[in-house]
Scaffold this active site. Structure first.
Site, PDB file in Angstrom:
ATOM      1  N   ARG A 140       0.876  -1.177   0.000  1.00 48.45           N
ATOM      2  CA  ARG A 140       0.000   0.000   0.000  1.00 48.45           C
ATOM      3  C   ARG A 140       0.907   1.219   0.000  1.00 48.45           C
ATOM      4  O   ARG A 140       1.679   1.420   0.941  1.00 48.45           O
ATOM      5  CB  ARG A 140      -0.901  -0.020   1.240  1.00 48.45           C
ATOM      6  CG  ARG A 140      -1.631   1.279   1.480  1.00 48.45           C
ATOM      7  CD  ARG A 140      -2.741   1.142   2.489  1.00 48.45           C
ATOM      8  NE  ARG A 140      -3.871   0.420   1.919  1.00 48.45           N
ATOM      9  CZ  ARG A 140      -5.095   0.400   2.452  1.00 48.45           C
ATOM     10  NH1 ARG A 140      -5.344   1.038   3.581  1.00 48.45           N
ATOM     11  NH2 ARG A 140      -6.057  -0.270   1.865  1.00 48.45           N
ATOM     12  N   GLN A 173      -9.822  -4.091  -3.937  1.00 43.24           N
ATOM     13  CA  GLN A 173     -11.133  -3.618  -3.495  1.00 43.24           C
ATOM     14  C   GLN A 173     -12.163  -3.843  -4.609  1.00 43.24           C
ATOM     15  O   GLN A 173     -13.244  -4.390  -4.369  1.00 43.24           O
ATOM     16  CB  GLN A 173     -11.044  -2.125  -3.157  1.00 43.24           C
ATOM     17  CG  GLN A 173     -12.357  -1.524  -2.698  1.00 43.24           C
ATOM     18  CD  GLN A 173     -12.763  -2.022  -1.323  1.00 43.24           C
ATOM     19  OE1 GLN A 173     -11.970  -1.982  -0.386  1.00 43.24           O
ATOM     20  NE2 GLN A 173     -13.986  -2.495  -1.185  1.00 43.24           N
TER      21      GLN A 173
END
Ligand code: CP
Ligand code: NVA
Length: 306
Positions: free
Chosen positions: A104, A134
């Site tokens: 991330r 996601q």
């Protein structure tokens, strides 16, 4: 050939369908109490996080462990990517020790540089440009709810990383993506262009509009996300003013078909982009999305390492 997953567009439609099948198989096994698999046995993953996380960290660590692998979590202060050491050097070192990286990052370029300097797969756990894991979990959820993926997905709010990934994935899967956003807050121009190119081949449609009330009229799913993403905290006050007409609340839902369901990647800023009433209401499927992060990522890892 190693497979990275930096962008939603790194998988073809057929591969996405395979990932969904693997995800649902593992989801069912877990629900039947036969959750432990050995697909990632002996494999070690570095989890690099430059930003905070609840869902992504727990579902990657948990998922990898359920599949027999192991993880090392590297918090922002541990590596200081590009500050303590060049991204390229971090990548070349990790390449000697681990079987994969989940990262991330603030800048998507860091992911690209890592992938270029590693022989092992790199998976995007959110960047400024995309949040592909996601989007994968969200479309798995849409498939479970609607029984198909070519639905009308209406995103209300900021054209951010989550919007970019959902738009691209909709283009690949042949559905209809509409975003209602204020002027100047559209998804990234190159990603719109890419999505439209893909849409021409798949029959998908991609639309950017201004009125949330008009946009939700044909929605099967209404999606929103924070108005200021991680890293944009300094803009929050200005954004909160600009985005006020884009709140997902009961009034907005009154313009949507009665079957339309509400999605949010979470974390939510209650009372800003979404009201308590809607987030906690009957039409909200946000926890199903959160649960599917686990299953979709396991399916993705199984696909990458099979
Ligand atoms: N949706 C999501 O990525 O949540 P986290 O930031 O908590 O990982
Ligand atoms: N757009 C949000 C998503 C968080 C999961 C952010 O980047 O902060």
């Amino acid at each position: 050939m190693k497979r990275d997953y930096l962008s939603v567009a790194d998988l073809t439609r057929e591969e996405i369908e395979l990932v969904f099948r693997l995800s649902l198989e593992m989801k069912e096994e877990l629900e039947r109490g036969r959750g432990k698999r050995e697909d990632l046995s002996g494999r070690l993953f570095a989890l690099i996080f430059e930003k905070p996380s609840l869902r992504t960290r727990v579902t990657f660590e948990g998922g990898i462990k359920q599949m027999g692998g192991d993880t090392i979590y590297l918090a922002p202060q541990d590596i200081q990517l590009g500050k303590r050491e060049a991204v390229k050097d971090v990548a070349r070192n990790l390449n000697r020790w681990v079987d994969g990286v989940v990262a991330r990052v603030f800048s998507h370029d860091s992911l690209v540089e890592m992938a270029e300097n590693m022989d092992v797969p790199v998976v995007n756990a959110l960047s400024d440009l995309e949040h592909p894991c996601q989007a994968l979990a969200d479309y798995l959820t849409i498939f479970e709810k609607a029984g198909r993926v070519d639905v009308n997905l209406v995103f209300v709010g900021d054209g951010n990383n989550v919007a970019n990934s959902l738009m691209l994935l909709t283009a690949i899967l042949g559905g209809n993506f509409t975003i209602a956003c204020p002027e100047g807050y559209e998804p990234t121009a190159q990603i719109i262009e890419r999505a439209k190119e893909i849409a021409e081949k798949t029959g998908a449609s991609i639309e950017v509009v201004r009125s949330p009330q008009e946009a939700v009229k044909k929605a099967d799913f209404i999606y929103t996300d924070v108005w200021a993403s991680m890293g944009q905290e300094a803009e929050a006050e200005v954004r909160n003013r600009i985005f006020r007409p884009y709140q997902v609340n009961s009034e907005l839902l009154s313009h949507a078909p009665s079957h339309a369901l509400v999605m949010h990647c979470l974390p939510a800023r209650r009372g800003l982009e979404i009201t308590d009433e809607v987030l906690d209401g009957e039409r909200s499927i946000v926890l199903d999305q959160a649960e599917n992060r686990l299953h979709a990522q396991k399916g993705l890892l199984k696909f990458i390492y099979q």
